[in-house]
Write a protein that holds these residues in place. Structure first.
Motif, mmCIF file in Angstrom:
data_model
loop_
_atom_site.group_PDB
_atom_site.id
_atom_site.type_symbol
_atom_site.label_atom_id
_atom_site.label_comp_id
_atom_site.label_asym_id
_atom_site.label_seq_id
_atom_site.Cartn_x
_atom_site.Cartn_y
_atom_site.Cartn_z
ATOM 1 N N PRO A 13 0.851 -1.267 0.184
ATOM 2 C CA PRO A 13 0.145 -0.021 -0.089
ATOM 3 C C PRO A 13 0.874 1.303 -0.072
ATOM 4 C CG PRO A 13 0.123 -0.770 2.228
ATOM 5 C CD PRO A 13 0.766 -1.909 1.369
ATOM 6 N N LEU A 14 0.254 2.235 -0.360
ATOM 7 C CA LEU A 14 1.005 3.677 -0.193
ATOM 8 C C LEU A 14 1.617 3.795 1.153
ATOM 9 C CD1 LEU A 14 -1.339 6.035 -2.522
ATOM 10 C CD2 LEU A 14 1.013 5.191 -2.939
ATOM 11 N N PRO A 15 2.864 4.379 1.344
ATOM 12 C CA PRO A 15 3.007 4.642 2.620
ATOM 13 C C PRO A 15 2.381 5.778 3.166
ATOM 14 C CG PRO A 15 4.820 5.226 1.220
ATOM 15 C CD PRO A 15 3.559 4.422 0.314
ATOM 16 N N PRO A 16 2.482 6.043 4.558
ATOM 17 C CA PRO A 16 1.675 7.186 5.126
ATOM 18 C C PRO A 16 2.217 8.568 4.470
ATOM 19 C CG PRO A 16 2.664 5.609 6.880
ATOM 20 C CD PRO A 16 3.090 5.200 5.521
ATOM 21 N N ALA A 17 3.480 8.820 4.172
ATOM 22 C CA ALA A 17 3.762 10.106 3.689
ATOM 23 C C ALA A 17 3.430 10.430 2.224
ATOM 24 C CB ALA A 17 5.270 10.250 3.660
ATOM 25 N N ALA A 18 3.166 9.316 1.624
ATOM 26 C CA ALA A 18 2.704 9.729 0.080
ATOM 27 C C ALA A 18 1.007 9.543 0.394
ATOM 28 C CB ALA A 18 2.846 8.285 -0.479
ATOM 29 N N ARG A 19 0.466 8.880 1.205
ATOM 30 C CA ARG A 19 -1.076 9.096 1.541
ATOM 31 C C ARG A 19 -1.512 10.566 1.911
ATOM 32 N NH1 ARG A 19 -5.437 6.233 -0.029
ATOM 33 N NH2 ARG A 19 -4.291 4.233 0.439
ATOM 34 N N LEU A 20 -0.480 11.056 2.905
ATOM 35 C CA LEU A 20 -0.692 12.596 3.053
ATOM 36 C C LEU A 20 -0.961 13.434 1.980
ATOM 37 C CD1 LEU A 20 -0.889 14.380 5.735
ATOM 38 C CD2 LEU A 20 1.637 14.760 5.306
ATOM 39 N N ILE A 21 0.407 13.167 1.116
ATOM 40 C CA ILE A 21 0.217 13.940 -0.199
ATOM 41 C C ILE A 21 -0.971 14.032 -0.900
ATOM 42 C CG2 ILE A 21 1.322 14.582 -2.242
ATOM 43 C CD1 ILE A 21 2.807 15.472 0.086
ATOM 44 N N LEU A 22 -1.347 12.715 -1.088
ATOM 45 C CA LEU A 22 -2.659 12.520 -1.834
ATOM 46 C C LEU A 22 -3.950 13.077 -1.322
ATOM 47 C CD1 LEU A 22 -4.054 10.786 -4.383
ATOM 48 C CD2 LEU A 22 -4.117 8.785 -2.322
ATOM 49 N N GLU A 23 -3.690 12.939 0.159
ATOM 50 C CA GLU A 23 -5.255 13.591 0.835
ATOM 51 C C GLU A 23 -5.146 14.976 1.002
ATOM 52 O OE1 GLU A 23 -5.194 11.286 4.270
ATOM 53 O OE2 GLU A 23 -6.085 9.449 3.335
ATOM 54 N N ARG A 24 -3.789 15.573 1.007
ATOM 55 C CA ARG A 24 -4.133 17.084 1.569
ATOM 56 C C ARG A 24 -3.599 17.905 0.459
ATOM 57 N NH1 ARG A 24 -1.069 18.611 6.983
ATOM 58 N NH2 ARG A 24 -2.095 20.710 6.285
ATOM 59 N N LEU A 25 -2.726 17.766 -0.594
ATOM 60 C CA LEU A 25 -2.545 18.544 -1.572
ATOM 61 C C LEU A 25 -3.464 18.673 -2.850
ATOM 62 C CD1 LEU A 25 -0.089 20.106 -2.670
ATOM 63 C CD2 LEU A 25 0.720 18.187 -4.014
ATOM 64 N N PRO A 26 -4.049 19.973 -2.678
ATOM 65 C CA PRO A 26 -4.957 20.158 -3.662
ATOM 66 C C PRO A 26 -4.608 20.246 -5.147
ATOM 67 C CG PRO A 26 -4.609 22.283 -2.255
ATOM 68 C CD PRO A 26 -3.338 21.200 -1.770
ATOM 69 N N ARG A 27 -5.419 19.249 -5.890
ATOM 70 C CA ARG A 27 -4.914 19.011 -7.478
ATOM 71 C C ARG A 27 -6.353 19.188 -8.144
ATOM 72 N NH1 ARG A 27 -4.158 13.992 -7.998
ATOM 73 N NH2 ARG A 27 -4.715 13.424 -6.002
ATOM 74 N N ALA A 28 -6.305 19.813 -9.217
ATOM 75 C CA ALA A 28 -7.449 19.953 -9.945
ATOM 76 C C ALA A 28 -8.262 18.646 -10.654
ATOM 77 C CB ALA A 28 -7.399 21.104 -11.053
ATOM 78 N N ARG A 29 -7.326 17.609 -10.686
ATOM 79 C CA ARG A 29 -7.815 16.550 -11.795
ATOM 80 C C ARG A 29 -7.165 15.332 -10.826
ATOM 81 N NH1 ARG A 29 -3.554 15.443 -14.831
ATOM 82 N NH2 ARG A 29 -2.373 17.123 -15.255
ATOM 83 N N ARG A 30 -7.498 14.129 -11.287
ATOM 84 C CA ARG A 30 -6.775 12.847 -11.053
ATOM 85 C C ARG A 30 -5.393 12.808 -11.804
ATOM 86 N NH1 ARG A 30 -9.223 8.610 -9.112
ATOM 87 N NH2 ARG A 30 -8.585 6.945 -10.751
ATOM 88 N N LEU A 31 -4.472 12.158 -11.265
ATOM 89 C CA LEU A 31 -3.109 11.872 -11.987
ATOM 90 C C LEU A 31 -3.415 11.071 -13.148
ATOM 91 C CD1 LEU A 31 0.221 11.831 -10.173
ATOM 92 C CD2 LEU A 31 -0.340 9.916 -11.862
ATOM 93 N N ARG A 32 -2.765 11.036 -14.325
ATOM 94 C CA ARG A 32 -2.725 10.285 -15.397
ATOM 95 C C ARG A 32 -1.650 9.684 -15.788
ATOM 96 N NH1 ARG A 32 -6.888 9.969 -19.073
ATOM 97 N NH2 ARG A 32 -6.446 9.316 -21.227
ATOM 98 N N VAL A 33 -1.440 8.292 -15.816
ATOM 99 C CA VAL A 33 -0.263 7.800 -16.315
ATOM 100 C C VAL A 33 -0.512 6.989 -17.858
ATOM 101 C CG1 VAL A 33 1.124 5.747 -15.623
ATOM 102 C CG2 VAL A 33 0.235 7.087 -13.889
#
Length: 301
Positions: A13-33
């Protein structure tokens, strides 16, 4: 080329630090790969992000067997195409005994006795494929991360995708340092093209090296004596020395990639500082991110 490995169904699973960025950093759209060469031999570097349902994925894979595996159970947000990305011309795709080596190039046979990486070069068959230029694929942009591993055709794909990659933050690309195929472009040529498009080499991910063959080969511990660098995935980032040329949304998506895909923690903090300066991130997020990292990555106070 990465040596074929079995699919590992369990993804960390995503580590806690990465989860923090996912949840708290504002982004206008979903990331695209976009994954060019999506053969599922092993979990891709973005696997944890995909498993968390935090990105959309568009994959391209021309090998019918590999494509069938990809289509067996795609998750929401995953789209795959049985297509080959390249220069837009018809190419002969060699399907080798190990599908991770499939290529438009013939094997560099002179190298096999030197590094001993053999057994893959027998053909299962060939396909005549009309390659697509990335810029010809409708609806592909915006692309945040391009992951590309197509056994020597990477340079053609990059040249045919300049418009698509104009705002991409990162490229994870397999680079070859010692040829496996006759006539394939090597690191220097591909690096020049990426730099021309505004990317800079950031780091290596698990480079492959081999012992050089000799009369004493049987006496070396293969895992300890790996002298000849062959290839490896390289992370390229949009040039962060010129943040004024990168949009705020692109910076935010790069931050999420650095936190959750290639785990470049100092890059995350750097990007958060730039986003705070633009009023696009919480002022305490960089400090909170470092606090969330494992203790062995932080200086003791």
């Amino acid at each position: 080329m990465n040596q074929p490995r079995p699919i590992v169904p369990e993804v960390e699973p995503l580590p806690p630090a990465a989860r923090l960025i996912l949840e708290r950093l504002p982004r206008a759209r979903r990331l695209r790969v976009v994954d060019v060469g999506a053969n599922p031999l092993y979990p891709p570097p973005y696997a944890a992000l995909l498993a968390a349902g935090a990105c959309d994925l568009v994959g391209f894979e021309p090998d019918p067997e590999a494509y069938e595996k990809l289509m067996a159970d795609p998750a929401p947000g995953e789209t795959y195409h049985p297509a080959a990305i390249g220069n837009g011309q018809v190419q002969r795709l060699r399907l080798y005994e190990h599908s991770g080596f499939n290529s438009i190039f013939d094997p560099y046979l002179a190298g096999l006795p030197f590094h001993g990486l053999s057994g893959w070069e027998g053909l299962r068959g060939t396909l005549e494929v009309k390659t697509l230029r990335l810029d010809e694929v409708p609806g592909l942009a915006p692309v945040d991360l391009l992951k590309i591993d197509i056994q020597g055709a990477e340079l053609d794909a990059l040249k045919g995708g300049e418009a698509t990659l104009a705002k991409a933050g990162a490229v994870i690309i397999e680079q070859r340092f010692f040829p496996l195929y006759q006539g394939e472009p090597l690191f220097a040529e591909v690096d020049l093209e990426l730099r021309r498009q505004g990317f800079r080499l950031h780091r290596f991910l698990q480079p492959t090296a081999r012992p050089v063959a000799s009369s004493q080969s049987h006496r070396f511990r293969r895992r300890q004596v790996r002298d000849q660098l062959i290839d490896g995935d390289c992370v390229y980032l949009r040039d962060l020395s010129r943040p004024d040329l990168i949009g705020t949304e692109e910076l935010a998506q790069m931050c999420l990639l650095a936190a959750s895909v290639f785990y470049s923690h100092s890059v995350v903090a750097h990007l958060l500082d730039r986003l705070v300066e633009r009023g696009a991130a919480p002022a305490d997020l960089a400090e909170a991110y470092v606090d969330a990292l494992p203790a062995d990555l932080r200086e003791r106070r």
